[in-house]
Design a protein around this motif. Structure first.
Motif, mmCIF file in Angstrom:
data_model
loop_
_atom_site.group_PDB
_atom_site.id
_atom_site.type_symbol
_atom_site.label_atom_id
_atom_site.label_comp_id
_atom_site.label_asym_id
_atom_site.label_seq_id
_atom_site.Cartn_x
_atom_site.Cartn_y
_atom_site.Cartn_z
ATOM 1 N N GLU A 146 0.835 -1.211 0.000
ATOM 2 C CA GLU A 146 0.000 0.000 0.000
ATOM 3 C C GLU A 146 0.865 1.256 0.000
ATOM 4 N N TYR A 147 1.938 1.231 0.800
ATOM 5 C CA TYR A 147 2.827 2.398 0.870
ATOM 6 C C TYR A 147 3.821 2.430 -0.286
ATOM 7 N N ALA A 148 4.106 1.259 -0.853
ATOM 8 C CA ALA A 148 5.047 1.204 -1.982
ATOM 9 C C ALA A 148 4.452 1.853 -3.229
ATOM 10 N N LYS A 149 3.150 1.774 -3.371
ATOM 11 C CA LYS A 149 2.444 2.395 -4.507
ATOM 12 C C LYS A 149 3.027 1.964 -5.853
ATOM 13 N N GLY A 150 3.379 0.698 -5.930
ATOM 14 C CA GLY A 150 3.858 0.149 -7.187
ATOM 15 C C GLY A 150 5.293 0.490 -7.518
#
Length: 316
Positions: A146-150
């Protein structure tokens, strides 16, 4: 050779010398079987992506920063040994991040943006229960994507348990068992014997008069010795690997109230080796420390300890 970087938040890109890489993160004290599973998963990601493998670890131990410690905290693997073990597992770089109040105040999202991204992580691997971000909103690996955002791949590694036991391999469990003297449990959890190091120093030379000469080892306070007792050991000394038996104790037969010492009777070894740096592998617990009635009773027990040690080596 593994490159070592001591880094501090806020991160300085010049000191990082980062390039695209796969990042395994954790404290990794002991580099036990669970840690090895994390490193292996990260190595597979690095090989697949054609990138170097890096480890992000911390100093000091998080418990020292977040909690008052009742007793001195000692590492299973001090930093030098930890790096050596990580190098054996194929790690190219180790980043040791100073764990400070400022770093601990970051939210999970800030940790990702201000720590993982500057390290140019293209994949991040950690144990399923690894936590990051400030205490009141710490996040686990299930939320990292979720925090990596791809921006990078996320892989969480499930827990490792001992064979035929539903016991999680964990540094805390290993420390407890080590303090209890359970060298076999520790060895199974680490995938190797627990090892300490030190220098040969002068002792009372009493063992020589008893027919069981010993080397006395001064061990740094940052290392974790097993609990008081008598053990089967293997010692790397003066360029040789020598078998023997060791006593960790207060020598209560001859004098009460002494500080704890480490004395090792080496088999088939008679060189004078004061000042030599040694590495001790703690293989098996034989017995606890006993106050004997005198030197004669002690010698009889030492003969039995030697027989039991040699039997262990024959069977293992």
């Amino acid at each position: 050779m593994t490159e070592l970087y001591q880094i501090h938040y806020p991160l300085d890109n010049n000191s990082l010398q980062a390039r695209p890489q796969v990042l395994a993160m954790g404290f990794f004290d002991g580099v036990h079987l669970g840690h090895q599973a994390v490193i292996q998963a990260a190595k597979e990601q690095a090989d697949r992506l054609g990138l170097p493998l890096a480890v992000l670890t911390y100093t000091p131990y998080p418990g020292l920063v977040f909690e008052k410690q009742a007793l001195p905290w000692r590492a299973l693997t001090p930093l030098k040994q930890k790096v050596e073990l990580l190098e054996e597992l194929g790690v190219d770089r180790v980043y040791v991040l100073n764990l400070t109040s400022a770093l601990a105040a970051l939210s999970p999202e800030q940790f990702v943006d201000q720590v993982l991204m500057p390290l140019q992580a293209k994949a991040v691997v950690a144990g399923f229960d690894h936590l990051y971000g400030r205490r009141e909103e710490q996040a686990d690996m299930a939320h990292l994507a979720e925090y990596a955002k791809g921006r990078f791949i996320v892989e969480a590694v499930s827990k490792t348990t001992l064979v035929n036991q539903d016991v999680k391999v964990a540094s805390r469990n290993i420390r407890q068992k080590l303090a209890e003297g359970d060298a076999d449990f520790v060895k199974e959890s680490l995938g190797r014997p627990h090892q300490t190091s030190g220098y040969v120093v002068h002792g009372d030379a009493r063992g020589r008069t008893l027919g069981f000469p010993t080397i006395n080892i001064w061990t740094s306070e940052e290392e974790s010795l097993p609990g008081i007792g008598v053990y089967v050991v293997s010692v790397e000394i003066a360029g040789k690997r020598v078998l023997g038996m060791a006593s960790i104790g207060r020598n209560v037969t001859f004098e009460k109230g002494r500080p704890v010492t480490v004395e090792i009777n080496l088999f088939d070894f008679s060189k004078e080796v004061y000042g030599e740096f040694v590495k001790v592998d703690w293989l098996h617990y034989l017995r606890g420390e006993v106050a004997f009635s005198g030197a004669e009773a002690l010698v009889e027990q030492l003969k039995k300890d030697r027989e039991d040690s040699l039997k262990y080596f024959e069977e293992n």
